[in-house]
Design a protein around this motif. Structure first.
Motif, mmCIF file in Angstrom:
data_model
loop_
_atom_site.group_PDB
_atom_site.id
_atom_site.type_symbol
_atom_site.label_atom_id
_atom_site.label_comp_id
_atom_site.label_asym_id
_atom_site.label_seq_id
_atom_site.Cartn_x
_atom_site.Cartn_y
_atom_site.Cartn_z
ATOM 1 N N GLU A 609 -21.527 -97.409 85.565
ATOM 2 C CA GLU A 609 -22.631 -97.883 86.769
ATOM 3 C C GLU A 609 -23.613 -96.583 86.409
ATOM 4 O O GLU A 609 -23.391 -95.397 86.364
ATOM 5 N N LYS A 610 -24.796 -97.380 86.729
ATOM 6 C CA LYS A 610 -26.059 -96.443 86.487
ATOM 7 C C LYS A 610 -27.068 -96.866 87.384
ATOM 8 O O LYS A 610 -27.191 -97.473 87.232
ATOM 9 N N GLN A 611 -27.763 -95.848 87.816
ATOM 10 C CA GLN A 611 -29.201 -96.446 88.982
ATOM 11 C C GLN A 611 -30.216 -95.351 87.785
ATOM 12 O O GLN A 611 -29.889 -94.150 87.063
ATOM 13 N N ASP A 612 -30.938 -96.216 87.296
ATOM 14 C CA ASP A 612 -32.664 -95.580 87.068
ATOM 15 C C ASP A 612 -33.801 -96.118 88.022
ATOM 16 O O ASP A 612 -34.143 -97.345 87.856
ATOM 17 N N GLY A 613 -34.351 -94.649 88.319
ATOM 18 C CA GLY A 613 -35.134 -94.581 88.924
ATOM 19 C C GLY A 613 -36.899 -93.844 88.663
ATOM 20 O O GLY A 613 -36.433 -93.362 87.545
ATOM 21 N N ASP A 614 -37.718 -95.256 88.620
ATOM 22 C CA ASP A 614 -38.630 -94.699 87.971
ATOM 23 C C ASP A 614 -39.924 -94.808 88.751
ATOM 24 O O ASP A 614 -40.787 -95.446 88.967
ATOM 25 N N GLY A 615 -40.571 -93.055 89.744
ATOM 26 C CA GLY A 615 -41.714 -93.817 90.743
ATOM 27 C C GLY A 615 -42.717 -92.388 90.002
ATOM 28 O O GLY A 615 -42.742 -92.329 88.984
ATOM 29 N N ASN A 616 -43.995 -93.638 90.310
ATOM 30 C CA ASN A 616 -45.620 -92.745 89.617
ATOM 31 C C ASN A 616 -46.316 -93.406 90.404
ATOM 32 O O ASN A 616 -46.110 -94.538 91.403
ATOM 33 N N LEU A 617 -47.379 -92.328 91.049
ATOM 34 C CA LEU A 617 -48.647 -92.512 91.744
ATOM 35 C C LEU A 617 -49.967 -92.337 91.008
ATOM 36 O O LEU A 617 -50.237 -90.820 90.156
ATOM 37 N N ASN A 618 -50.773 -92.847 91.041
ATOM 38 C CA ASN A 618 -51.908 -92.471 90.705
ATOM 39 C C ASN A 618 -53.285 -92.514 91.793
ATOM 40 O O ASN A 618 -52.753 -93.739 92.817
ATOM 41 N N ASN A 619 -53.933 -92.126 91.368
ATOM 42 C CA ASN A 619 -55.523 -92.081 92.585
ATOM 43 C C ASN A 619 -56.838 -92.384 91.515
ATOM 44 O O ASN A 619 -56.807 -92.170 90.493
ATOM 45 N N ALA A 620 -57.517 -93.086 91.992
ATOM 46 C CA ALA A 620 -58.484 -93.732 92.111
ATOM 47 C C ALA A 620 -59.580 -93.126 92.905
ATOM 48 O O ALA A 620 -59.802 -93.600 94.229
ATOM 49 N N ILE A 621 -60.005 -92.122 92.295
ATOM 50 C CA ILE A 621 -61.436 -91.802 93.700
ATOM 51 C C ILE A 621 -62.450 -92.784 93.651
ATOM 52 O O ILE A 621 -62.372 -92.643 92.212
ATOM 53 N N GLN A 622 -63.597 -93.054 93.977
ATOM 54 C CA GLN A 622 -64.650 -92.969 94.411
ATOM 55 C C GLN A 622 -65.651 -92.511 93.641
ATOM 56 O O GLN A 622 -65.504 -90.532 93.544
ATOM 57 N N ALA A 623 -66.347 -92.472 92.983
ATOM 58 C CA ALA A 623 -67.525 -92.167 92.024
ATOM 59 C C ALA A 623 -68.180 -91.514 92.875
ATOM 60 O O ALA A 623 -69.135 -91.431 94.195
ATOM 61 N N GLY A 624 -68.224 -90.131 92.803
ATOM 62 C CA GLY A 624 -68.815 -88.855 93.512
ATOM 63 C C GLY A 624 -68.151 -88.568 93.911
ATOM 64 O O GLY A 624 -68.525 -87.139 94.790
ATOM 65 N N GLY A 625 -67.053 -88.678 94.330
ATOM 66 C CA GLY A 625 -65.734 -87.186 94.925
ATOM 67 C C GLY A 625 -66.080 -86.438 93.760
ATOM 68 O O GLY A 625 -66.164 -86.257 93.263
ATOM 69 N N SER A 626 -64.635 -86.062 94.403
ATOM 70 C CA SER A 626 -64.154 -84.800 93.739
ATOM 71 C C SER A 626 -63.407 -85.299 92.221
ATOM 72 O O SER A 626 -62.932 -86.456 92.019
ATOM 73 N N THR A 627 -63.941 -83.759 91.510
ATOM 74 C CA THR A 627 -63.064 -84.205 90.160
ATOM 75 C C THR A 627 -62.215 -83.809 89.457
ATOM 76 O O THR A 627 -61.827 -83.471 88.268
ATOM 77 N N THR A 628 -61.878 -82.997 91.021
ATOM 78 C CA THR A 628 -61.113 -81.677 90.200
ATOM 79 C C THR A 628 -59.794 -82.478 91.273
ATOM 80 O O THR A 628 -57.773 -82.167 90.352
ATOM 81 N N GLU A 629 -58.851 -83.666 91.750
ATOM 82 C CA GLU A 629 -58.192 -84.020 92.439
ATOM 83 C C GLU A 629 -57.541 -85.448 92.145
ATOM 84 O O GLU A 629 -58.699 -86.104 91.993
ATOM 85 N N GLY B 261 -51.507 -84.561 93.536
ATOM 86 C CA GLY B 261 -52.165 -84.476 92.308
ATOM 87 C C GLY B 261 -53.888 -83.588 92.221
ATOM 88 O O GLY B 261 -54.233 -83.464 91.676
ATOM 89 N N HIS B 262 -53.570 -82.472 93.442
ATOM 90 C CA HIS B 262 -54.308 -81.660 93.495
ATOM 91 C C HIS B 262 -54.476 -80.393 92.613
ATOM 92 O O HIS B 262 -53.381 -79.984 92.050
ATOM 93 N N GLU B 263 -55.585 -80.347 91.557
ATOM 94 C CA GLU B 263 -55.226 -78.960 90.736
ATOM 95 C C GLU B 263 -54.748 -77.615 90.969
ATOM 96 O O GLU B 263 -53.842 -77.883 89.967
ATOM 97 N N ASP B 264 -54.242 -77.241 91.583
ATOM 98 C CA ASP B 264 -53.670 -76.221 92.433
ATOM 99 C C ASP B 264 -51.690 -76.493 92.306
ATOM 100 O O ASP B 264 -51.169 -76.253 93.241
ATOM 101 N N GLY B 265 -51.147 -78.107 92.030
ATOM 102 C CA GLY B 265 -50.409 -78.117 92.925
ATOM 103 C C GLY B 265 -49.862 -78.712 93.754
ATOM 104 O O GLY B 265 -51.530 -79.088 94.545
ATOM 105 N N LEU B 266 -49.265 -79.877 94.308
ATOM 106 C CA LEU B 266 -48.854 -80.457 95.510
ATOM 107 C C LEU B 266 -48.816 -79.164 96.344
ATOM 108 O O LEU B 266 -48.964 -78.285 96.805
ATOM 109 N N ASN B 267 -49.277 -79.630 97.565
ATOM 110 C CA ASN B 267 -49.400 -79.039 99.252
ATOM 111 C C ASN B 267 -48.336 -79.974 100.118
ATOM 112 O O ASN B 267 -48.152 -80.092 100.198
ATOM 113 N N THR B 268 -48.644 -79.106 101.581
ATOM 114 C CA THR B 268 -47.998 -78.706 102.216
ATOM 115 C C THR B 268 -47.268 -80.454 102.565
ATOM 116 O O THR B 268 -46.338 -80.924 102.753
#
Lengths: 707, 296
Positions: A609-629, B261-268
């Motif tokens: 038996e095998k279970q294979d889970g693949d979770g992904n999370l993507n963010n789309a930040i509003q234009a003008g918002g943070s460029t680092t997060e 996905g903060h550039e400094d890593g995950l947070n609390t």
């Protein structure tokens, strides 16, 4: 426990004398586990097993005499998961069962903690290391370890007695003692010491045309540790430079009492082949506790050098809504439910079900007010659910079905959705005309209209934090359109080949949500094949693929110019909207081969038996918002679990058999949440639930005697 | 040492049980009641079925009564005279119309059985499930399989959920399907044994019953908003991984690292146990001073 064992043993010694020449059957199984180190240290592998015991013994005896029976079943003897049960009765007159069983739930082995337990006080001070400011010791090598595990010990008794052909009564009682240690608040932990006692009494009447029963259930939950103290002391006090760390009290779930009275009734064989069923229940749950629970004597004056007393914890601020000081909190929930179902067969091909279900939850708990924490919320609601389902049989073993239902909920104290109104339409089709294939599908459409309460006018303006409530909708009660589809097919292609196929899908569109979950989509494909290849060989295989995708809109709140709780405002570098897409795919598949040799004396089963889970999370930040997060996370709960099992059972003689089982289980998790030990500021993670990487191997050898 | 201690306790108990073997052997086969007339006749052709039935609960219950094969299988005169295997009520029949009448056959005796009171309105009857799909009348009582095993023969997706890392211990035999569901029917959705999900869950999870000083609205309304009852790939039977589940409702946050996905890593919020790491009393908090934060 020991007393119980003595009683049971004595009973068993006495029984043979009383049962001579009766029909007696039974078995005794004895075995021993041999585990590798990983198997011993992985809580998921031993999730519901006694981690300290490798010996396993099961035994049972069934005794009959004309009209009576008596069974003894002992399993997992002498383990934490043991069950010792006695049952018996006189056919069609009475039955009884009583005994003991244990349930273990191992959550984590070897979690990290800087705390140690001294009585019921958690003392922060295990190990040594450096820290600064209010930060905790981040030198994990110097932390202690702890196993998170819970154990329930359940003593039960159940008696049923038939006064005559139609009347009966029953008594059902049990007492559960729970103990263990659970993770609590960052890297602290909680000692579990709780008892639950349940007693139920039921009486009723059942005939061809009428049924009625009345049942009363009293349930008492006792919290033996109402509050306990977590005290940060000792460790490198000087290095922190903040003086003695403050102590704080943790408050556990309150003791409570619950009384349920249930009336059930049914009328049969009414005109149009109608059955009318009724069920009414009233449940009252109450708790009582001190308002001051959780506040250490003297307040928090020493919570940290230079820190002012925490105003949130001053008892005087907790006052009744009328302004009077409160000493006691009285929790009081009452659930009144009523179900009426009318089912008819006006003609042989038509089935109709008319239903009305009602639930009224009243909340008359103490309503209190704190100038610092605001007003307590006593959530209550009433639900009315009504509808009609119709099935109609067509020629060629075809059945069509249709249904319409409405669910109306009114909520008190929930500003985001004071009322919701669901309209549910369903249609289905099933066909069993052919012997080698049968199947059906059902489609359900739900439309929910939600009416906001106070939240619609919350907040004085866009810079007031409450203002966001005007836009923040919750997926459990907001407007939505839901489409649900299920389809099944069963195929018997050959006489010994069965195939099952299932598909289900649920899509929700939260179409009036600005902030919150916008949509979710879940689909499952499942297939299973069972094939009896020869008289001595069976093969089966299954595959399931579950796919989910959630889309939600969030708002990050920063400071400075452009700061606004209005999602419609222009984005700044720190205040902006962003969309999160979370998708997860889990494939589960396996195969099993069963073979019998040597005139079926040797039976082997091989499983994979095998279970294979693949979770992904993507963010789309509003234009003008943070460029680092908002960087994508590709390992959001990825895991692979592989299980291989082999089992050999050999029948040495008619009464004696031997067995050998081998289990291999490999678990690998790639989860960003567990890759960090600190978050870069002040918190350090305790690894609760994180002992998920292991390669466990276990051999179990057993012998069995049947008589 | 543990090994010695456990075996020390186990062995005497097993030896006691073995005492029964003598009594079993002492039982006189000749003392077994002779088959009633019609059963003896059935036995001429259906020896295996009759011999298996003798070990069943029904056979034990019928000792001393005049009930026999024909009480369930109907009058067998035509069946025996024709000898063609027809004209008998067979519980293995695949004929759909005949199958519909099988439950009625059982109910001729069990019509006063209280736990079947809601059978007529239950989901199983509605979907064409009949008694013998779950109950094997001829199987000796000692060979009966656990109820949950019977349920999972049809409810295969539920079985798959139970294989996942977080699940109720049903496959392990510590909790049974019938602890929550009544397969013979109730007036509740999914044949639950309580009128609401929460009232059902509270039967075992009594510590979650509260009432708490601070309540969490979805918790008060329905446990299934956040949890899958049978099993989940996420911790604690959660429908969605933390913290994603929490932020679907708590959709605005402040501070650096708010977005995963903060550039400094995950947070609390997003490391370790996610939100539940700090908000450990999210089912309800009895600490009045903490407010609606559910922390500690």
């Amino acid at each position: 426990m020991k007393k119980l064992l003595i009683v049971l043993s004595a009973w068993m010694m006495l029984l043979p004398a009383g049962l001579t020449a009766k029909e007696t059957f039974g078995f005794v199984d004895l075995g021993n586990n041999f585990r590798n180190t990983d198997a011993k240290n992985a809580s998921p592998f031993l999730k519901f097993r006694d981690k300290n015991s490798t010996v396993k013994g099961d035994a049972a005896v069934s005794v009959y005499e004309p009209g009576r029976y008596f069974d003894v079943l002992f399993s997992d003897i002498a383990q934490d998961t043991a069950e010792y049960g006695l049952s018996g009765g006189k056919y069609e007159k009475y039955s009884y069962k009583f005994g003991y069983n244990g349930i273990v739930n191992n959550s984590t082995f070897g979690a990290r903690t800087p705390y140690a337990l001294r009585g019921t006080t958690l003392v922060y001070g295990v190990g040594s290391g450096s820290g600064s400011g209010n930060s905790k010791n981040t030198d994990l090598d110097n932390w202690g370890t702890i196993d998170y595990s819970k154990e329930n010990k359940n003593l039960y008794a159940d008696v049923k007695y038939k006064l005559n052909e139609n009347m009966y009564f029953g008594l059902d009682a049990n007492k559960v003692a729970s103990s263990g240690i659970a993770p609590r608040y960052r890297y602290g932990y909680q000692v579990i010491d709780e008892d639950t006692t349940n007693v139920a009494l039921e009486g009723g009447f059942k005939s061809d045309i009428f049924f009625a029963s009345l049942k009363g259930t009293l349930s008492k939950f006792e919290q033996n540790i109402t509050t306990y103290k977590a005290y940060a002391e000792g460790i490198n006090v000087d290095a922190y430079g903040t003086g003695k760390q403050g102590s704080y009290q943790l408050v556990n779930d309150p003791s409570n009492d619950s009384l349920t009275v249930e009336l059930s009734s049914a009328l049969y064989n009414l005109p149009l082949s109608t059955t009318v069923a009724l069920n009414v229940t009233r449940t009252s749950s109450t708790s009582e506790s001190n308002m001051s629970d959780g506040q250490p004597p003297g307040g928090y004056a020493n919570y940290g050098a230079g820190t002012a007393p925490n105003p949130n914890l001053i008892a005087a601020l907790l006052t009744g809504s009328g302004g009077d000081a409160l000493a006691t909190y009285k929790g009081d929930h009452t659930y009144l439910t009523g179900n009426v179902i009318v089912k008819s067969n006006p003609i042989s091909s038509l089935n109709t079900t008319l239903y009305y279900k009602y639930l009224d939850k009243k909340n008359e708990s103490t309503h209190f007010y704190s100038s610092a924490k605001g007003e307590s919320e006593n959530f209550a609601y009433d639900k009315k659910n009504m509808g009609l389902d119709v099935d109609y049989k067509l020629p060629l073993s075809t059945k069509i079905s249709a249904g319409y239902g409405q669910l109306k909920i009114k909520r008190e104290d929930r500003g985001d959705a004071a009322k919701t109104d669901d309209k549910v339409i369903s249609v289905g089709l099933r066909n069993d005309a052919l012997d080698f294939i049968s199947g059906g599908e059902k489609y359900t459409n739900t439309k929910r209209e939600s009416t906001m309460g106070d939240a619609a006018t919350e907040g004085s303006g866009p810079t007031d934090s409450a203002y966001i409530e005007r836009f923040n909708r919750r997926f459990d009660d907001t407007d939505k359109k839901e489409k649900r589809l299920t389809a099944t097919a069963d195929l018997a292609i050959l006489s010994d080949l069965d195939v099952t196929l299932e598909y289900s899908s649920v899509k929700n569109d939260y179409d009036k949500t600005t902030i919150g979950r916008l949509s979710d989509d879940r689909s499952i494909i499942f297939g299973q094949v069972d094939y009896a290849l020869f008289s001595w060989m069976n093969i089966s295989a299954f595959y399931e693929r579950e796919k989910v995708q959630y889309l939600s809109k969030q708002r990050a709140m920063g400071t400075g110019a452009g700061f606004s709780y209005d999602p419609g405002a222009a984005a700044t570098a720190t205040t902006y909207n962003y969309d999160i897409t979370y998708d997860d795919k889990v494939a589960t598949y396996g195969a099993a081969l069963t073979m019998k040799f040597m005139d079926e004396k040797l039976k082997t089963t091989l499983g994979y038996e095998k279970q294979d889970g693949d979770g992904n999370l993507n963010n789309a930040i509003q234009a003008g918002g943070s460029t680092t997060e908002g960087q994508p996370i590709s390992d959001f709960g990825d895991y692979v679990l592989t299980r291989i099992k082999a089992r050999f059972d050999y029948e040495i003689s008619r009464d004696v058999s031997a067995g050998l089982r081998y289990t291999y289980e490999r678990s690998r998790w790639e989860d960003s949440m567990w890759k960090v030990q600190t978050d870069g500021s002040s918190y350090t993670y305790d690894s609760a639930y994180a002992d998920v990487n292991y390669v466990a191997q276990e051999i179990f050898a057993s012998a069995s005697y049947r008589f | 040492m543990e090994f010695v201690r456990k075996w020390f306790l186990l062995l005497p108990m097993v030896l006691l049980l073995l005492c029964y073997c003598n009594f079993s052997a002492a039982a006189d086969p000749a003392a077994a009641p002779a088959l009633p007339g019609i059963a003896a006749k059935c036995n001429e052709c259906h020896e295996l079925a009759v011999s298996r039935f003798e070990g069943s609960h029904h056979a034990k219950a019928w000792v001393g009564s005049d009930r026999t094969c024909t009480n369930c299988h109907g009058n067998a005169d035509t069946h025996m005279s024709a000898g063609d295997g027809k004209n008998i009520i067979s519980f293995k029949t695949k004929d759909k119309e005949l199958r519909e009448g099988l439950a009625a056959q059982c109910l001729t005796c069990h019509n006063t059985t209280a736990h079947l009171a809601m059978w007529n309105i239950g989901d199983h009857k509605k979907n064409g499930v009949t008694c013998v799909d779950c109950h094997n009348i001829h199987v000796p009582a000692t060979q009966r399989i656990p109820t949950s095993e019977t349920c999972l023969k049809c409810h295969k997706q539920v079985e798959n959920d139970l294989r996942k890392q977080s699940h109720h211990p049903i496959l392990e035999g510590k909790v049974g399907c019938k602890d929550c569901h009544n397969p013979h029917g109730t007036t509740n959705k999914h044949q639950l044994k309580a009128p609401t999900t929460n009232l059902l869950c509270y039967k075992c999870h009594t510590n979650k019953r509260g009432p708490f000083k601070w309540e969490h609205p979805p918790v008060e309304e329905d446990c299934l908003i956040c949890h899958n009852a049978h099993g989940s790939r996420n911790d604690r039977l959660l429908k969605k991984k933390l913290p994603s589940l929490c932020i679907d409702c708590h959709a605005n946050r402040s501070g650096s690292g708010t977005v995963f996905g903060h550039e400094d890593g995950l947070n609390t919020y997003s490391a370790g146990r996610g939100c539940a790491g700090c908000h450990s009393k999210l089912h309800g908090d009895n600490n009045a001073a903490k407010g609606k934060t559910f922390v500690y």
